[in-house]
Write a protein that holds these residues in place. Structure first.
Motif, PDB file in Angstrom:
ATOM      1  N   ALA A  37       0.822  -1.209   0.000  1.00  0.00           N
ATOM      2  CA  ALA A  37       0.000   0.000   0.000  1.00  0.00           C
ATOM      3  C   ALA A  37       0.861   1.267   0.000  1.00  0.00           C
ATOM      4  CB  ALA A  37      -0.940   0.002   1.208  1.00  0.00           C
ATOM      5  N   ILE A  38       1.913   1.277   0.824  1.00  0.00           N
ATOM      6  CA  ILE A  38       2.796   2.445   0.871  1.00  0.00           C
ATOM      7  C   ILE A  38       3.502   2.633  -0.470  1.00  0.00           C
ATOM      8  CG2 ILE A  38       4.910   3.366   1.901  1.00  0.00           C
ATOM      9  CD1 ILE A  38       4.031   2.158   4.552  1.00  0.00           C
ATOM     10  N   ALA A  39       3.940   1.531  -1.070  1.00  0.00           N
ATOM     11  CA  ALA A  39       4.601   1.625  -2.374  1.00  0.00           C
ATOM     12  C   ALA A  39       3.663   2.219  -3.413  1.00  0.00           C
ATOM     13  CB  ALA A  39       5.073   0.234  -2.815  1.00  0.00           C
ATOM     14  N   TRP A  40       2.422   1.740  -3.462  1.00  0.00           N
ATOM     15  CA  TRP A  40       1.458   2.269  -4.431  1.00  0.00           C
ATOM     16  C   TRP A  40       1.115   3.730  -4.146  1.00  0.00           C
ATOM     17  CZ3 TRP A  40      -1.534  -2.915  -4.075  1.00  0.00           C
ATOM     18  CH2 TRP A  40      -1.141  -3.750  -5.131  1.00  0.00           C
ATOM     19  N   GLY A  41       1.125   4.125  -2.875  1.00  0.00           N
ATOM     20  CA  GLY A  41       0.855   5.519  -2.549  1.00  0.00           C
ATOM     21  C   GLY A  41       1.894   6.453  -3.145  1.00  0.00           C
ATOM     22  N   TRP A  42       3.151   6.001  -3.178  1.00  0.00           N
ATOM     23  CA  TRP A  42       4.224   6.812  -3.753  1.00  0.00           C
ATOM     24  C   TRP A  42       4.118   6.935  -5.271  1.00  0.00           C
ATOM     25  CZ3 TRP A  42       7.889  10.114  -2.269  1.00  0.00           C
ATOM     26  CH2 TRP A  42       8.184  10.196  -0.913  1.00  0.00           C
ATOM     27  N   ASN A 278      -5.426  -1.130   1.929  1.00  0.00           N
ATOM     28  CA  ASN A 278      -5.251  -0.097   0.908  1.00  0.00           C
ATOM     29  C   ASN A 278      -5.740   1.265   1.378  1.00  0.00           C
ATOM     30  OD1 ASN A 278      -4.154  -1.980  -0.765  1.00  0.00           O
ATOM     31  ND2 ASN A 278      -5.971  -2.284  -2.017  1.00  0.00           N
ATOM     32  N   SER A 279      -6.267   1.320   2.596  1.00  0.00           N
ATOM     33  CA  SER A 279      -6.638   2.617   3.169  1.00  0.00           C
ATOM     34  C   SER A 279      -5.417   3.521   3.308  1.00  0.00           C
ATOM     35  CB  SER A 279      -7.288   2.425   4.546  1.00  0.00           C
ATOM     36  OG  SER A 279      -6.384   1.802   5.443  1.00  0.00           O
ATOM     37  N   LEU A 280      -4.237   2.903   3.375  1.00  0.00           N
ATOM     38  CA  LEU A 280      -3.012   3.703   3.476  1.00  0.00           C
ATOM     39  C   LEU A 280      -2.678   4.407   2.168  1.00  0.00           C
ATOM     40  CD1 LEU A 280      -0.610   1.375   5.507  1.00  0.00           C
ATOM     41  CD2 LEU A 280      -1.536   3.583   6.225  1.00  0.00           C
ATOM     42  N   ILE A 281      -3.154   3.863   1.044  1.00  0.00           N
ATOM     43  CA  ILE A 281      -2.792   4.437  -0.253  1.00  0.00           C
ATOM     44  C   ILE A 281      -3.224   5.896  -0.389  1.00  0.00           C
ATOM     45  CG2 ILE A 281      -3.093   4.253  -2.757  1.00  0.00           C
ATOM     46  CD1 ILE A 281      -3.283   1.238  -2.426  1.00  0.00           C
ATOM     47  N   PRO A 282      -4.505   6.236  -0.107  1.00  0.00           N
ATOM     48  CA  PRO A 282      -4.878   7.651  -0.240  1.00  0.00           C
ATOM     49  C   PRO A 282      -4.130   8.564   0.718  1.00  0.00           C
ATOM     50  CG  PRO A 282      -6.654   6.395   0.793  1.00  0.00           C
ATOM     51  CD  PRO A 282      -5.680   5.406   0.236  1.00  0.00           C
ATOM     52  N   VAL A 283      -3.821   8.071   1.913  1.00  0.00           N
ATOM     53  CA  VAL A 283      -3.091   8.893   2.882  1.00  0.00           C
ATOM     54  C   VAL A 283      -1.674   9.161   2.380  1.00  0.00           C
ATOM     55  CG1 VAL A 283      -2.219   9.026   5.235  1.00  0.00           C
ATOM     56  CG2 VAL A 283      -4.459   7.991   4.795  1.00  0.00           C
ATOM     57  N   VAL A 284      -0.962   8.088   2.014  1.00  0.00           N
ATOM     58  CA  VAL A 284       0.408   8.234   1.508  1.00  0.00           C
ATOM     59  C   VAL A 284       0.419   9.039   0.212  1.00  0.00           C
ATOM     60  CG1 VAL A 284       2.437   6.999   0.649  1.00  0.00           C
ATOM     61  CG2 VAL A 284       1.153   6.090   2.588  1.00  0.00           C
ATOM     62  N   GLY A 285      -0.537   8.730  -0.679  1.00  0.00           N
ATOM     63  CA  GLY A 285      -0.597   9.445  -1.958  1.00  0.00           C
ATOM     64  C   GLY A 285      -0.852  10.924  -1.796  1.00  0.00           C
ATOM     65  N   TRP A 299      -8.300  21.802   3.193  1.00  0.00           N
ATOM     66  CA  TRP A 299      -8.808  21.204   4.426  1.00  0.00           C
ATOM     67  C   TRP A 299      -9.702  20.012   4.146  1.00  0.00           C
ATOM     68  CZ3 TRP A 299     -13.989  20.660   5.314  1.00  0.00           C
ATOM     69  CH2 TRP A 299     -14.844  21.418   4.501  1.00  0.00           C
ATOM     70  N   LYS A 300     -10.399  20.017   3.010  1.00  0.00           N
ATOM     71  CA  LYS A 300     -11.292  18.897   2.714  1.00  0.00           C
ATOM     72  C   LYS A 300     -10.519  17.622   2.387  1.00  0.00           C
ATOM     73  CE  LYS A 300     -12.023  20.045  -2.185  1.00  0.00           C
ATOM     74  NZ  LYS A 300     -13.060  20.395  -3.173  1.00  0.00           N
ATOM     75  N   TYR A 301      -9.243  17.744   1.988  1.00  0.00           N
ATOM     76  CA  TYR A 301      -8.425  16.559   1.790  1.00  0.00           C
ATOM     77  C   TYR A 301      -8.248  15.830   3.128  1.00  0.00           C
ATOM     78  CZ  TYR A 301      -6.989  18.189  -2.876  1.00  0.00           C
ATOM     79  OH  TYR A 301      -6.965  18.595  -4.192  1.00  0.00           O
ATOM     80  N   LEU A 302      -8.019  16.594   4.183  1.00  0.00           N
ATOM     81  CA  LEU A 302      -7.863  16.009   5.512  1.00  0.00           C
ATOM     82  C   LEU A 302      -9.149  15.335   5.961  1.00  0.00           C
ATOM     83  CD1 LEU A 302      -6.195  15.578   8.064  1.00  0.00           C
ATOM     84  CD2 LEU A 302      -6.963  17.838   8.852  1.00  0.00           C
ATOM     85  N   LEU A 303     -10.285  16.028   5.736  1.00  0.00           N
ATOM     86  CA  LEU A 303     -11.579  15.457   6.106  1.00  0.00           C
ATOM     87  C   LEU A 303     -11.870  14.193   5.313  1.00  0.00           C
ATOM     88  CD1 LEU A 303     -14.313  15.541   7.535  1.00  0.00           C
ATOM     89  CD2 LEU A 303     -15.127  17.100   5.726  1.00  0.00           C
ATOM     90  N   ALA A 304     -11.678  14.262   3.986  1.00  0.00           N
ATOM     91  CA  ALA A 304     -11.970  13.119   3.128  1.00  0.00           C
ATOM     92  C   ALA A 304     -11.046  11.945   3.438  1.00  0.00           C
ATOM     93  CB  ALA A 304     -11.829  13.518   1.660  1.00  0.00           C
ATOM     94  N   GLY A 305      -9.762  12.232   3.617  1.00  0.00           N
ATOM     95  CA  GLY A 305      -8.816  11.172   3.928  1.00  0.00           C
ATOM     96  C   GLY A 305      -9.097  10.523   5.271  1.00  0.00           C
ATOM     97  N   THR A 306      -9.486  11.352   6.258  1.00  0.00           N
ATOM     98  CA  THR A 306      -9.817  10.819   7.584  1.00  0.00           C
ATOM     99  C   THR A 306     -11.039   9.917   7.525  1.00  0.00           C
ATOM    100  OG1 THR A 306      -8.897  12.778   8.671  1.00  0.00           O
ATOM    101  CG2 THR A 306     -10.426  11.421   9.948  1.00  0.00           C
ATOM    102  N   LEU A 307     -12.075  10.349   6.811  1.00  0.00           N
ATOM    103  CA  LEU A 307     -13.286   9.537   6.696  1.00  0.00           C
ATOM    104  C   LEU A 307     -13.025   8.235   5.943  1.00  0.00           C
ATOM    105  CD1 LEU A 307     -15.960  12.295   5.926  1.00  0.00           C
ATOM    106  CD2 LEU A 307     -15.749  10.932   8.019  1.00  0.00           C
ATOM    107  N   ALA A 308     -12.270   8.330   4.836  1.00  0.00           N
ATOM    108  CA  ALA A 308     -11.961   7.122   4.066  1.00  0.00           C
ATOM    109  C   ALA A 308     -11.163   6.129   4.899  1.00  0.00           C
ATOM    110  CB  ALA A 308     -11.193   7.485   2.798  1.00  0.00           C
ATOM    111  N   THR A 309     -10.160   6.637   5.633  1.00  0.00           N
ATOM    112  CA  THR A 309      -9.343   5.770   6.474  1.00  0.00           C
ATOM    113  C   THR A 309     -10.155   5.183   7.623  1.00  0.00           C
ATOM    114  OG1 THR A 309      -7.386   7.105   5.949  1.00  0.00           O
ATOM    115  CG2 THR A 309      -7.236   5.650   7.864  1.00  0.00           C
ATOM    116  N   ALA A 310     -11.007   6.012   8.239  1.00  0.00           N
ATOM    117  CA  ALA A 310     -11.843   5.531   9.337  1.00  0.00           C
ATOM    118  C   ALA A 310     -12.806   4.454   8.864  1.00  0.00           C
ATOM    119  CB  ALA A 310     -12.625   6.700   9.946  1.00  0.00           C
ATOM    120  N   GLY A 311     -13.359   4.639   7.663  1.00  0.00           N
ATOM    121  CA  GLY A 311     -14.281   3.646   7.127  1.00  0.00           C
ATOM    122  C   GLY A 311     -13.610   2.308   6.912  1.00  0.00           C
ATOM    123  N   ILE A 312     -12.405   2.330   6.366  1.00  0.00           N
ATOM    124  CA  ILE A 312     -11.706   1.090   6.087  1.00  0.00           C
ATOM    125  C   ILE A 312     -11.179   0.468   7.384  1.00  0.00           C
ATOM    126  CG2 ILE A 312      -9.799   0.061   4.803  1.00  0.00           C
ATOM    127  CD1 ILE A 312     -10.164   2.263   2.747  1.00  0.00           C
TER     128      ILE A 312
END
Length: 320
Positions: A37-42, A278-285, A299-312
């Protein structure tokens, strides 16, 4: 329904290899999934930097296909070479199974990354990384519908709902902070759906060929199906630079490593339990795109990333 269950049961029993594989160890499986996941995020900033260094503009469709195709063709050939060194079996069980391998190559590589490269060239890397998490939730939902080993539960429903809310949050705010576009977001969504479908087909792949060899076939065949039309459309790599070549080499390594690990994990574990990493991919990306590309972090990137990560994460905590 009974016939479907029996068919899926055979798929599950034949797809997962028996024995004490390191890919079945929960701790190691988690570490391998996190690494992929980290590799794909990069990959998000590396692709954008590669486009810039090779002089590929958003309207150069053929060049984007050529750039992507070279990456995956070489990655596939590397995996096939390693498989040959390890004396793995290259034979496909039956001739008609080549059609399945071709379908897998199209979804896992050709269509998947054609949509991805087109979309990313018309979108910020951070935004595309978060939007691409749609594929994770699609895998969870589809796996529950297809495989008996993946059960739909209240936690999974809640996790998917929270994740989708995060994706919708990307379109909050004014036009300057980014809105939905078909050329950008539309293609990223299609890419995510292709990725989800390919994840589900991985279990069928292992019934037809050694999964390591099958991954190599997928990347090399799928890559060539990008290179050939890219050349036909007049695609070139206008400029060369050391940084551009380094980015391409890193992308090749990411593909070879990421897919080799991920496909092994899929056949030894429930699809949903691996896909959630793969929840790490959007965060790393998102983070690497903002740091490496100088993109504005809204700021909405932080909100969206937090919600996506929390959901997964909520899906991953499901014990059912």
């Amino acid at each position: 329904m009974n016939q479907t269950d029996k068919k899926e049961g055979r798929l599950t029993s034949t797809s997962r290899q028996t024995g004490n594989s390191i890919f079945e160890n929960p701790v190691l499986a988690g570490l391998f999934a996190i690494t992929a996941a980290i590799a794909w995020g990069w990959a998000y900033p590396l692709i954008k930097i590669g486009f810039r260094e090779f002089g590929i503009s958003p309207d150069m469709t053929g060049s984007k296909m050529l750039f992507a195709g070279l990456r995956f063709t070489v990655s596939g050939l590397i995996l096939l070479s390693l498989a040959r060194i390890q004396h793995r079996h290259f034979a496909v069980n039956r001739g008609r199974n080549w059609w399945f391998i071709l379908l897998f190559a199209l979804l896992n590589t050709t269509f998947h990354y054609a949509f991805f490269y087109f979309g990313l060239s018309h979108s910020d890397g951070a935004r595309a990384a978060i939007l691409n998490s749609l594929g994770v939730f699609a895998v969870v939902i589809l796996a529950c519908l297809i495989f008996r080993s993946d059960k739909m539960t209240g936690r999974k429903i809640a996790g998917c709902a929270i994740g989708f809310a995060g994706i919708l949050a990307l379109n909050m705010g004014d036009a300057h902070s980014g809105r939905f576009t078909w050329n950008g977001d539309g293609f990223i969504i299609l890419n995510a759906l292709c990725s989800a479908a390919a994840s589900l087909l991985t279990r069928g792949l292992v019934r037809r060929v050694d999964v390591f060899v099958g991954t190599g076939y997928s990347l090399s065949i799928g890559g060539m199906l990008l290179v050939l039309p890219g050349i036909y459309m007049g695609g070139t790599l206008p400029h060369f630079s050391p940084l551009g070549i380094l980015c391409l080499l890193l992308l090749i390594a990411i593909s070879a490593l990421g897919f080799a690990l991920y496909n092994q994990l899929i056949i030894h574990n429930p699809v949903g339990k691996i896909a959630i990493y793969n929840s790490l991919i959007p965060v790393v990306g998102a983070v690497t795109s903002c740091l490496c590309l100088g993109e504005t972090f809204y700021w909405k990137y932080l909100l969206a990333g937090t919600l996506a990560t929390a959901g997964i994460y909520l899906i991953n905590k499901d014990k059912a």
